[in-house]
Design an enzyme around this catalytic site. Structure first.
Site, mmCIF file in Angstrom:
data_model
loop_
_atom_site.group_PDB
_atom_site.id
_atom_site.type_symbol
_atom_site.label_atom_id
_atom_site.label_comp_id
_atom_site.label_asym_id
_atom_site.label_seq_id
_atom_site.Cartn_x
_atom_site.Cartn_y
_atom_site.Cartn_z
ATOM 1 N N LYS A 1 3.418 29.654 -10.111
ATOM 2 C CA LYS A 1 4.124 28.559 -10.790
ATOM 3 C C LYS A 1 5.014 29.088 -11.909
ATOM 4 C CE LYS A 1 1.490 25.252 -12.721
ATOM 5 N NZ LYS A 1 1.727 25.107 -14.167
ATOM 6 N N SER A 2 4.490 29.987 -12.721
ATOM 7 C CA SER A 2 5.285 30.523 -13.840
ATOM 8 C C SER A 2 6.548 31.206 -13.319
ATOM 9 C CB SER A 2 4.462 31.553 -14.624
ATOM 10 O OG SER A 2 3.376 30.942 -15.246
ATOM 11 N N ARG B 1 10.764 30.137 -13.594
ATOM 12 C CA ARG B 1 11.714 31.109 -14.153
ATOM 13 C C ARG B 1 12.769 31.518 -13.122
ATOM 14 N NH1 ARG B 1 7.042 31.116 -16.806
ATOM 15 N NH2 ARG B 1 6.789 32.034 -18.885
ATOM 16 N N ARG C 1 1.311 16.311 -25.484
ATOM 17 C CA ARG C 1 1.177 17.745 -25.802
ATOM 18 C C ARG C 1 2.142 18.178 -26.902
ATOM 19 N NH1 ARG C 1 0.844 20.977 -20.285
ATOM 20 N NH2 ARG C 1 0.172 22.614 -21.711
ATOM 21 N N SER D 1 1.623 32.445 -26.793
ATOM 22 C CA SER D 1 2.077 31.526 -25.752
ATOM 23 C C SER D 1 3.306 32.076 -25.045
ATOM 24 C CB SER D 1 2.419 30.166 -26.383
ATOM 25 O OG SER D 1 3.224 29.409 -25.491
ATOM 26 N N GLN E 1 4.962 30.417 -22.967
ATOM 27 C CA GLN E 1 5.955 29.331 -22.933
ATOM 28 C C GLN E 1 6.842 29.396 -24.166
ATOM 29 O OE1 GLN E 1 3.684 25.745 -22.488
ATOM 30 N NE2 GLN E 1 3.179 26.157 -20.343
ATOM 31 N N ASP F 1 -5.573 29.817 -18.032
ATOM 32 C CA ASP F 1 -5.500 28.754 -17.017
ATOM 33 C C ASP F 1 -6.719 28.754 -16.088
ATOM 34 O OD1 ASP F 1 -3.088 27.917 -18.018
ATOM 35 O OD2 ASP F 1 -1.884 28.985 -16.545
ATOM 36 N N LYS G 1 -3.882 21.743 -23.279
ATOM 37 C CA LYS G 1 -3.337 21.931 -21.924
ATOM 38 C C LYS G 1 -3.090 20.552 -21.306
ATOM 39 C CE LYS G 1 -3.121 26.373 -21.958
ATOM 40 N NZ LYS G 1 -1.810 27.016 -21.943
ATOM 41 N N ARG H 1 -6.104 21.260 -12.734
ATOM 42 C CA ARG H 1 -7.136 22.314 -12.718
ATOM 43 C C ARG H 1 -8.528 21.743 -12.967
ATOM 44 N NH1 ARG H 1 -2.698 26.035 -14.749
ATOM 45 N NH2 ARG H 1 -2.028 26.858 -12.747
HETATM 46 C C1 S3P Z 1 2.744 29.507 -18.809
HETATM 47 C C2 S3P Z 1 2.122 29.896 -19.969
HETATM 48 C C3 S3P Z 1 0.784 29.429 -20.349
HETATM 49 C C4 S3P Z 1 0.036 28.824 -19.173
HETATM 50 C C5 S3P Z 1 0.896 27.897 -18.386
HETATM 51 C C6 S3P Z 1 2.089 28.635 -17.828
HETATM 52 C C7 S3P Z 1 4.091 30.007 -18.536
HETATM 53 O O1 S3P Z 1 0.909 28.419 -21.331
HETATM 54 O O2 S3P Z 1 -1.109 28.149 -19.636
HETATM 55 O O3 S3P Z 1 0.164 27.338 -17.314
HETATM 56 O O4 S3P Z 1 4.563 29.893 -17.388
HETATM 57 O O5 S3P Z 1 4.726 30.544 -19.461
HETATM 58 P P1 S3P Z 1 0.988 28.757 -22.899
HETATM 59 O O6 S3P Z 1 2.300 29.387 -23.152
HETATM 60 O O7 S3P Z 1 0.849 27.426 -23.587
HETATM 61 O O8 S3P Z 1 -0.166 29.666 -23.176
#
Ligand code: S3P
Length: 447
Positions: free
Chosen positions: A22-23, A27, A124, A169, A171, A325, A352, A400
């Site tokens: 997914k990440s 991107r 969030r 993080s 993100q 995660d 989360k 999840r």
């Molecule tokens: C992610 C970073 C993580 C993760 C999320 C995906 C990403 O979050 O929990 O599912 O793709 O950069 P955080 O940046 O809040 O840790």
């Protein structure tokens, strides 16, 4: 709401694969949209979170089509700085990654855009990206407490960033790097605690001038990015998502000792993502990495999980960013292990898709597992075999929590019900088919 029942099974076995990471999928779409020319993505996770990112990029001017007959997506980028204001709000759905990455991306484009999301996403915290993005000169009109909806008025004349992350993080880091991408000059992001580095790897693959220096003593990383490059198109290949593979793998471990293993093919094993494997290893689990190779600039392997005895652990809190995660499913493993496990350093779980500490504590307690909730973790009394089960789990719009509860149901003495299976589609379409293909027994019949 569509409930689902997971019935007890003796164990799972067989070979499968899971959808794309997914990440990396988010991107790949975003960076492709910023190249000049046509990029392709193979193995993209075509799940709700990523499709929301695709829709937002289209609304900002990129052309995205797919999948074609070979499963490939095509993206015609607009170049760094080329995004234009959307006609309507950008709906990020359930996706924290989407919301935060777009806040960074839009901060340094001369656009005005409003980001919205579902009930879970709208609770969030966004301040963690809005605050460090403020020095770019962007303006943000946020809901109460820095929450969505957020209107971004991007800076036409952005200033470089020099930020030390206060939350570990990826993100936040990635939002800042995306903002820096359309900022003249050198920006710097310092991360005291390393987090998943897909953005850094992928920016380099697209030709950005990025350097990462790690302090061997402390692990601290300094990331420098020179803004306003011309990014070149890439043919991306997305590895299987270890965060999805975690569910069949843990289900495989929980079968009767001596049984056949569960194999998941082609899983991304980037060292910043494999904390779950380390934690399970410390519990005595046998998970083998077979045929290590690379895909799209990321290490991958086939992962083989053998059923066997699991023992409790006191988890090293330093593992947290590498398995954040996977905590819900790790708690399920602990609920079946011998002894009492203690997990700390997990305060991030509270913000989360749901409060995952609270949600998993409730799920386990309702099914007869002894749990104590800490501010930043959980204490889980392992049943040393099958927990009782028999209860309904509230999933709180959290994929999840839903998948973890279904794995728990297979390993309990009595079925476990989830109140709503819909959220699973945000990250793992085909979860039910993958699991039932390995021998899981899920149905929507009488509770
Ligand atoms: C992610 C970073 C993580 C993760 C999320 C995906 C990403 O979050 O929990 O599912 O793709 O950069 P955080 O940046 O809040 O840790």
């Amino acid at each position: 709401m569509s409930h689902l029942i997971a019935r007890p099974v003796d164990g799972l076995s067989g070979r499968t694969h899971v959808p794309g990471d997914k990440s990396i999928s988010h991107r790949a779409l975003i960076l492709s949209a910023l190249t000049v020319g046509r990029s392709t993505v193979e193995g993209l996770l075509a799940a709700e979170d990523v499709l929301a990112t695709a829709a937002a990029l289209r609304a900002l001017g990129a052309r995205i089509e797919g999948p074609d007959a070979h499963g490939r997506w095509q993206i015609d980028g607009v170049g760094v700085g080329g995004l234009t204001s959307p006609a309507g709000a950008l709906d990020m759905g359930n996706s924290g990654t989407g919301a935060r990455l777009f806040l960074g991306l839009l901060a340094t484009h001369a656009v005005r855009a409003t980001l919205i999301g579902d009930a879970s996403l709208s609770r969030r915290p966004m301040g963690r990206v809005l605050d460090p993005l403020a020095p770019t000169g962007a303006r943000f009109e946020a809901g109460e407490g820095g929450r969505l909806p957020v209107t971004v008025v991007g800076s036409a004349d952005p200033l470089p960033l020099e930020t030390r992350l206060s939350v570990p993080s990826a993100q936040v880091k990635s939002a800042l790097l995306l903002a820096a991408l359309n900022t003249p000059g050198r920006s710097r992001v310092i991360e005291p605690v390393p987090t998943r580095d897909h953005s850094e790897r992928m920016l380099a693959a697209a030709g950005a001038e990025i350097s990462v220096t790690a302090d061997p003593a402390t692990g601290e990383r300094v990331i420098d990015l020179i803004g306003q490059p011309e990014l070149t198109p890439v043919d991306w290949a997305v590895p299987g998502d270890i965060s999805s593979a975690a569910f069949p793998l843990v289900a495989g471990l929980l079968g009767a000792p001596g049984g056949a293993p569960v194999t998941v093919n082609g899983v991304g094993v980037n060292p910043l993502r494999t904390g779950l494997l380390d934690a399970l290893d410390a519990m005595g689990a046998r998970i083998e990495r077979v045929d290590p190779r690379s895909r799209g600039g990321e290490p991958i392997a086939d992962l083989v999980a053998y059923p066997g005895r699991l023992d409790a652990i006191e988890m090293d809190p330093a593992l947290a960013p590498r398995l954040i995660d996977e905590c819900p499913i790790l708690f399920v493993a602990a609920a079946c292990a011998h002894g009492t496990s203690r997990f700390t350093g997990l305060g991030e779980l509270r913000v989360k898709e749901s409060d995952r500490l609270g949600a998993m504590a409730d799920a386990l307690a309702a099914n007869g597992v002894g749990v104590e909730v800490l501010d930043d973790g959980l204490v889980v009394e392992g049943a040393g075999g099958r927990p009782p089960g028999g209860a309904t789990v509230a999933t709180h719009l959290d994929h999840r929590i839903a998948m973890s509860a279904l794995v728990l149901g297979g390993a309990c003495a009595a079925p476990v019900v989830i109140d709503d299976a819909a959220a699973i589609a945000t990250s793992f379409p085909g979860f039910v088919e993958v699991m039932t293909g390995l021998g899981a027994h899920f149905d929507a019949g009488r509770r």
